[in-house]
Motif scaffolding. Sequence first.
Motif, PDB file in Angstrom:
ATOM      1  N   VAL A  25       0.803  -1.228   0.000  1.00 40.84           N
ATOM      2  CA  VAL A  25       0.000   0.000   0.000  1.00 40.84           C
ATOM      3  C   VAL A  25       0.834   1.276   0.000  1.00 40.84           C
ATOM      4  CG1 VAL A  25      -1.975  -1.116   1.069  1.00 40.84           C
ATOM      5  CG2 VAL A  25      -0.343   0.121   2.507  1.00 40.84           C
ATOM      6  N   ALA A  26       2.096   1.203   0.422  1.00 40.92           N
ATOM      7  CA  ALA A  26       2.852   2.441   0.585  1.00 40.92           C
ATOM      8  C   ALA A  26       4.175   2.471  -0.177  1.00 40.92           C
ATOM      9  CB  ALA A  26       3.113   2.694   2.073  1.00 40.92           C
ATOM     10  N   GLU A  27       4.965   1.408  -0.070  1.00 43.93           N
ATOM     11  CA  GLU A  27       6.329   1.465  -0.612  1.00 43.93           C
ATOM     12  C   GLU A  27       6.439   1.062  -2.074  1.00 43.93           C
ATOM     13  OE1 GLU A  27       9.266   0.508   3.075  1.00 43.93           O
ATOM     14  OE2 GLU A  27       8.327  -1.193   2.093  1.00 43.93           O
ATOM     15  N   CYS A  28       5.470   0.322  -2.553  1.00 42.25           N
ATOM     16  CA  CYS A  28       5.539  -0.201  -3.916  1.00 42.25           C
ATOM     17  C   CYS A  28       5.585   0.944  -4.934  1.00 42.25           C
ATOM     18  CB  CYS A  28       4.306  -1.061  -4.175  1.00 42.25           C
ATOM     19  SG  CYS A  28       4.377  -1.812  -5.801  1.00 42.25           S
ATOM     20  N   PRO A  29       6.462   0.865  -5.933  1.00 41.52           N
ATOM     21  CA  PRO A  29       6.535   1.918  -6.953  1.00 41.52           C
ATOM     22  C   PRO A  29       5.183   2.159  -7.642  1.00 41.52           C
ATOM     23  CG  PRO A  29       8.362   0.382  -7.220  1.00 41.52           C
ATOM     24  CD  PRO A  29       7.483  -0.176  -6.140  1.00 41.52           C
ATOM     25  N   PHE A  30       4.425   1.095  -7.876  1.00 45.93           N
ATOM     26  CA  PHE A  30       3.098   1.238  -8.480  1.00 45.93           C
ATOM     27  C   PHE A  30       2.201   2.078  -7.566  1.00 45.93           C
ATOM     28  CE2 PHE A  30      -1.312   0.017  -9.219  1.00 45.93           C
ATOM     29  CZ  PHE A  30      -1.420  -0.074 -10.594  1.00 45.93           C
TER      30      PHE A  30
END
Length: 135
Positions: A25-30
């Motif tokens: 929910v937060a760190e993913c590049p997407f």
Amino acid sequence: MLREWPNSYFCPLCYRNLETAFHLVAECPFSKQVWSVVATWPFCSNLSPDGWTADQDLQKWFKLLTTVSGHQGKGLQTLVLLVIWSLWKERNNRIFKQEELSAPRFIALLRDEVRTWIFAGAKHLDSLVGSIFIE
Ligand SMILES: [Zn+2]
């Protein structure tokens, strides 16, 4: 609930990192791409990933995003939950249906979803970002 969801080994949104709830929910590049766009909506600058620390705690992160002075907090809570829910749906579509949206398409559908929620009576969400739908 957010902390205990069953995870895949690799994140289905970026196929690079190990999947944790916080990553998804937060760190993913997407996801960051999504938050960066949402942060340009009215009263939503709090949602810009630029200001986030490498804090791994979902609850603190949620609080950081939705704690604002004034009366926009409730609208932000609704919006953050909607974005998280949409990311979770996208994750499941990729795993279970082998369907994948590009980030721009995801954001366009998210915007439609926000409008639907406002039509359905999400008042706080309306006072937060309703103006983006007025042409
Ligand atoms: Zn990822």
